[in-house]
Design an enzyme around this catalytic site. Structure first.
Site, PDB file in Angstrom:
ATOM      1  N   GLU A  30       0.842  -1.191   0.000  1.00 28.04           N
ATOM      2  CA  GLU A  30       0.000   0.000   0.000  1.00 28.04           C
ATOM      3  C   GLU A  30       0.884   1.250   0.000  1.00 28.04           C
ATOM      4  OE1 GLU A  30      -2.083  -0.840   3.595  1.00 28.04           O
ATOM      5  OE2 GLU A  30      -3.048  -2.613   2.747  1.00 28.04           O
ATOM      6  N   LEU A  59      -6.176  -1.603  -0.946  1.00 25.75           N
ATOM      7  CA  LEU A  59      -5.901  -1.562   0.493  1.00 25.75           C
ATOM      8  C   LEU A  59      -6.486  -2.799   1.181  1.00 25.75           C
ATOM      9  CD1 LEU A  59      -6.343   1.679   2.627  1.00 25.75           C
ATOM     10  CD2 LEU A  59      -6.069  -0.605   3.554  1.00 25.75           C
ATOM     11  N   ALA A  60      -5.761  -3.906   1.110  1.00 26.70           N
ATOM     12  CA  ALA A  60      -6.277  -5.169   1.636  1.00 26.70           C
ATOM     13  C   ALA A  60      -5.099  -6.102   1.904  1.00 26.70           C
ATOM     14  CB  ALA A  60      -7.245  -5.810   0.647  1.00 26.70           C
ATOM     15  N   GLU A  61      -4.756  -6.269   3.169  1.00 28.32           N
ATOM     16  CA  GLU A  61      -3.552  -7.043   3.493  1.00 28.32           C
ATOM     17  C   GLU A  61      -3.697  -8.509   3.110  1.00 28.32           C
ATOM     18  OE1 GLU A  61      -4.913  -4.802   5.487  1.00 28.32           O
ATOM     19  OE2 GLU A  61      -3.353  -3.272   5.632  1.00 28.32           O
ATOM     20  N   GLN A  83       2.164  -2.130   5.848  1.00 32.99           N
ATOM     21  CA  GLN A  83       2.497  -0.735   6.160  1.00 32.99           C
ATOM     22  C   GLN A  83       2.977  -0.549   7.604  1.00 32.99           C
ATOM     23  OE1 GLN A  83      -0.553   2.557   5.531  1.00 32.99           O
ATOM     24  NE2 GLN A  83       0.806   2.721   3.761  1.00 32.99           N
ATOM     25  N   PHE A  87      -1.050  -3.823  11.317  1.00 34.89           N
ATOM     26  CA  PHE A  87      -1.952  -4.021  10.178  1.00 34.89           C
ATOM     27  C   PHE A  87      -1.734  -5.368   9.489  1.00 34.89           C
ATOM     28  CE2 PHE A  87      -1.809   0.875   9.513  1.00 34.89           C
ATOM     29  CZ  PHE A  87      -2.572   1.050  10.662  1.00 34.89           C
ATOM     30  N   TYR A  89      -2.486  -8.259  10.716  1.00 34.15           N
ATOM     31  CA  TYR A  89      -3.452  -9.307  11.109  1.00 34.15           C
ATOM     32  C   TYR A  89      -4.541  -9.598  10.083  1.00 34.15           C
ATOM     33  CZ  TYR A  89      -0.855  -8.259  15.299  1.00 34.15           C
ATOM     34  OH  TYR A  89       0.178  -8.029  16.164  1.00 34.15           O
ATOM     35  N   PRO A  90      -5.030  -8.641   9.303  1.00 32.62           N
ATOM     36  CA  PRO A  90      -5.970  -9.031   8.241  1.00 32.62           C
ATOM     37  C   PRO A  90      -5.346 -10.027   7.253  1.00 32.62           C
ATOM     38  CG  PRO A  90      -6.086  -6.674   8.614  1.00 32.62           C
ATOM     39  CD  PRO A  90      -4.899  -7.181   9.404  1.00 32.62           C
ATOM     40  N   HIS A 130       0.363   0.996  15.617  1.00 28.91           N
ATOM     41  CA  HIS A 130       1.506   1.387  14.779  1.00 28.91           C
ATOM     42  C   HIS A 130       2.863   1.086  15.421  1.00 28.91           C
ATOM     43  CE1 HIS A 130      -1.746   3.592  12.867  1.00 28.91           C
ATOM     44  NE2 HIS A 130      -0.954   3.934  11.876  1.00 28.91           N
TER      45      HIS A 130
END
Lengths: 325, 367
Positions: A30, A59-61, A83, A87, A89-90, A130
């Site tokens: 991303e 925008l989709a891990e 990123q 983030f 975990y998805p 973060h």
């Protein structure tokens, strides 16, 4: 050739060199294109390699990791940027249930050379999600290799080695140290990807850590030196697998060990290292192996992070305690 | 959205202005190919039934029947071209066999001797089964992105351009990965056909819980070309899929095909459909069986009883062979636990493997 580079630039150069050497290497993530990533680690790569080699993904891990797996099946070598640590975990299922197991499910007939870059750790004063250190989840998962450089030279070479590996690699980047400079020698790697190394020799206490924590350990060792205590610092560099021999050698010499990490201590990498050292060095131990970790609480608001994260003082407190035995 | 049907449930032809272009594709099929479609369905059903029996006799840990879904699978299976790649879920036994997977290799998964079963390089690009619902939608999409980057699609030559078929169902359509697959497919304009078998039940939950619109309607919102077909009508499934696949491969336009079908059996042998659906519902779908429909169609075109009986005989022989295999198949070596975790050696795993060998040897006798 040796030059002084910040860690972020060393990583950038490693990806650039890998992409130049092999056109199957593609970057995905991303904001990694025109922006160069939120930390600018991929700065300039889209301009030089084009949008088929540097993919600004949706925008989709899970989508990033899942499609990277498909690209690997097609013969590509994707390097994915997540990123921020919190983030990832998805994309967790795609990493631990899919990527980690697919080499095994294919009985070795299909390589999965996917690198997942994760800027991790605290000390940057950021908002929630973060500043985490999720490497323990991945180190626990069979089929993943998890590495975490602390220096610019390691950042360069470990990234090159990770991209060349036919196995999935979780590549933890010490984001608080992205702009810390170090000498990078691009002629030859100093160590194999999974080697742990002595970052500073010493005699009385062995300090073990990885990634940005190594800098805290070196700071603690310098302070201890001023107080007449000699500490040896081991940079693990790789947390799965762990190269125990340098740690065991050190502990047989010192008899005392402190393992430090930014992650909460329960069921952590520090726990695993401490347990293994107990099994392997029982007769050399003069004191229990102590862990210095974050607390078993969610990462706090940034005004509290300096209390939550182990600093040199907490490491030195543990040094005092192992020396008291 | 119109649901395309070429053969009515009793096998009679349904011709209209609306389905004329699909008939044009179906009418080009010769009788041998049509008999081949019946053969794939009948043989797979026999194998499937045998596998269910083997599970009941304790020879398989589990079985996932495809009973009732053979029509759509044969249709899309015949629509695929040799250069295509198949990403199955775990119920595409017919399609896997068509690509060259031996049924014994599928049996091996369910008797607990492997998590994989075959090498996709040796099975005409039939990738491995995928058990976590929807995850492979992304793998197939990534693979199709690779086809685009390789410029192996979009030339306009149907015999050269590659395409990917991704199979999942109404349950998987609710998974995030399924939606992310549609997003990525659309963003990167991949040569993909999403083959979505709406078999009405995700174990015990009806498809109405997954979506209040047709799944194809939902896919349109993602920007994909979407269509619905009678998935128990092999000719319609073939004709529609053939055109969509060629559209995908030659124009890099991702396609979404919802096949209206029914899981006539249980979800798996661990399931008990009597707890959540009625006999009447099952009976109504039995009247729409894809195999009987195709038999009637073939008879109407002059197929002889002998021709149709020969297919049944072939199916019986295939089932007997699988039974024979399953009754005598051995167990994997414990080396399988360690040998393929990584592409390269791993010191810790090697130590564990040795420790296991020493432990086993400590009991005396053959190690």
């Amino acid at each position: 050739m040796t030059e002084q580079l910040p860690i972020a630039r060393a990583l950038n150069l490693a990806m650039r060199d890998a992409m130049t050497a092999d056109d199957k290497v593609v970057l995905m993530g991303e904001d990694i294109g025109d922006l160069g990533g939120v930390f600018r680690v991929t700065d300039g790569l889209k301009a030089d390699f084009g949008d088929r080699r540097v993919l600004d993904t949706p925008l989709a891990e899970s989508g990033i990791i899942g499609t990277a797996i498909g690209l690997a099946m097609r013969g590509y070598r994707p390097v994915c940027e997540i990123q921020f640590d919190g983030f990832v975990y998805p994309g967790f299922d795609q990493i631990v249930s899919q990527l980690a197991k697919l080499t095994n499910r294919h009985r070795g007939t299909q390589p999965f050379p996917v690198v997942i870059r994760i800027p991790h750790g605290g000390h940057i004063g950021a908002i929630e999600h973060h500043q985490e250190s999720p490497e323990g989840y991945f180190a626990h998962t069979a089929g993943l290799r998890v590495v975490a450089p602390s220096t610019a030279n390691d950042a360069y070479w470990m990234m090159r080695q990770a991209i060349e590996s036919d196995d999935p690699i979780i590549f933890m980047e010490p984001k608080a140290k992205y702009w810390t400079k170090g000498a990078v020698d691009t002629t030859a790697p100093a160590h194999p990807l999974h080697a742990s190394v002595v970052a500073k020799p010493g005699e009385q206490v062995t300090l073990v850590g990885h990634s940005a924590m190594v800098h805290v350990l070196l700071q603690a060792a310098a302070i201890a030196e001023g107080e007449g205590i000699s500490c040896e610092v081991i940079d693990l560099r790789s947390v799965a697998p762990v190269d125990y021999q340098p740690v065991v050698d050190s502990l047989r010499k010192t008899g005392r060990c402190v393992v430090a990490q930014e992650a909460p201590g329960h069921a952590s990498i520090g726990s695993e290292v401490a347990a293994t050292l107990m099994e392997r060095c029982f007769y050399s131990l003069e004191a229990p192996v102590l862990r210095v970790s974050a607390f078993d609480a969610p990462f706090p608001p940034s005004q509290l992070e300096s209390i939550y994260l182990p600093d040199a003082d907490r490491v030195l407190d543990a040094v005092d305690r192992v020396l008291a035995y | 959205m119109t649901r395309t049907q070429l053969l009515a449930a009793d096998g009679t032809e349904v011709r209209s202005d609306e389905n004329e272009r699909h008939w044009a594709v179906a009418d080009a099929l010769d009788d041998e190919t049509r008999l081949g479609m019946l053969r794939e369905m009948v043989v797979t059903r026999a194998l499937d039934t045998e596998a269910g029996n083997l599970q009941r006799q304790g020879k398989l840990g589990l079985w996932a029947p495809s009973l009732g879904q053979e029509g759509g699978q044969a249709g899309v299976g015949f629509a695929m071209r040799p250069q295509d790649t198949l990403f199955p879920s775990y119920r595409e036994h017919l399609m896997a066999r068509m690509r060259g997977v031996r049924f014994e290799q599928i049996i091996d998964i369910f008797r607990g001797s492997t998590h994989g079963g075959w090498n996709p390089a040796e099975t005409q690009n039939c990738r491995l089964y995928s058990l976590v619902i929807g995850t492979h939608a992304l793998h197939g999409t990534g693979y199709a992105m690779g086809i685009r980057f390789d410029e192996e699609s979009g030339s306009g030559d149907v015999d050269r351009d590659e395409a990917v078929v991704i199979c999942y169902g109404d349950g998987a359509s609710s998974q995030g990965d399924a939606s992310e697959g549609l997003v990525f497919a659309n963003t990167y304009e991949t040569p993909t056909l999403f083959m979505v078998q709406n078999n009405k039940w995700a174990i015990s939950v009806p498809s109405s819980t997954q979506s209040r619109t047709s799944l194809a309607t939902r896919a349109s919102g993602f920007g994909l070309d979407a269509a619905e077909v009678d998935g128990n009508d092999v000719l319609a499934s073939y004709a529609v899929a053939r055109q969509m696949l060629d559209e995908a491969r030659t124009k890099n336009r991702p396609q979404y095909l919802e096949l209206d079908t029914y899981r006539m059996g249980a979800h798996t042998t661990s399931d008990d459909p009597t707890r959540y659906r009625t006999r009447d519902e099952e009976e109504a779908w039995r009247q729409r069986d894809p195999i009987e429909r195709m038999r009637a169609h073939l008879r109407s075109r002059g197929a002889t009883d002998a021709q149709i009986a020969s297919v049944d005989e072939e199916a019986r022989d295939a089932a007997a062979a699988v039974r024979g295999y399953t009754m005598t198949a051995g167990s994997p070596s414990s080396d399988e636990i360690f040998d393929f975790v990584f592409s390269e050696g791993n010191e810790s795993l090697e130590e564990q493997k040795l420790a296991l060998a020493r432990f086993e040897a400590s009991f005396g006798g053959d190690a």
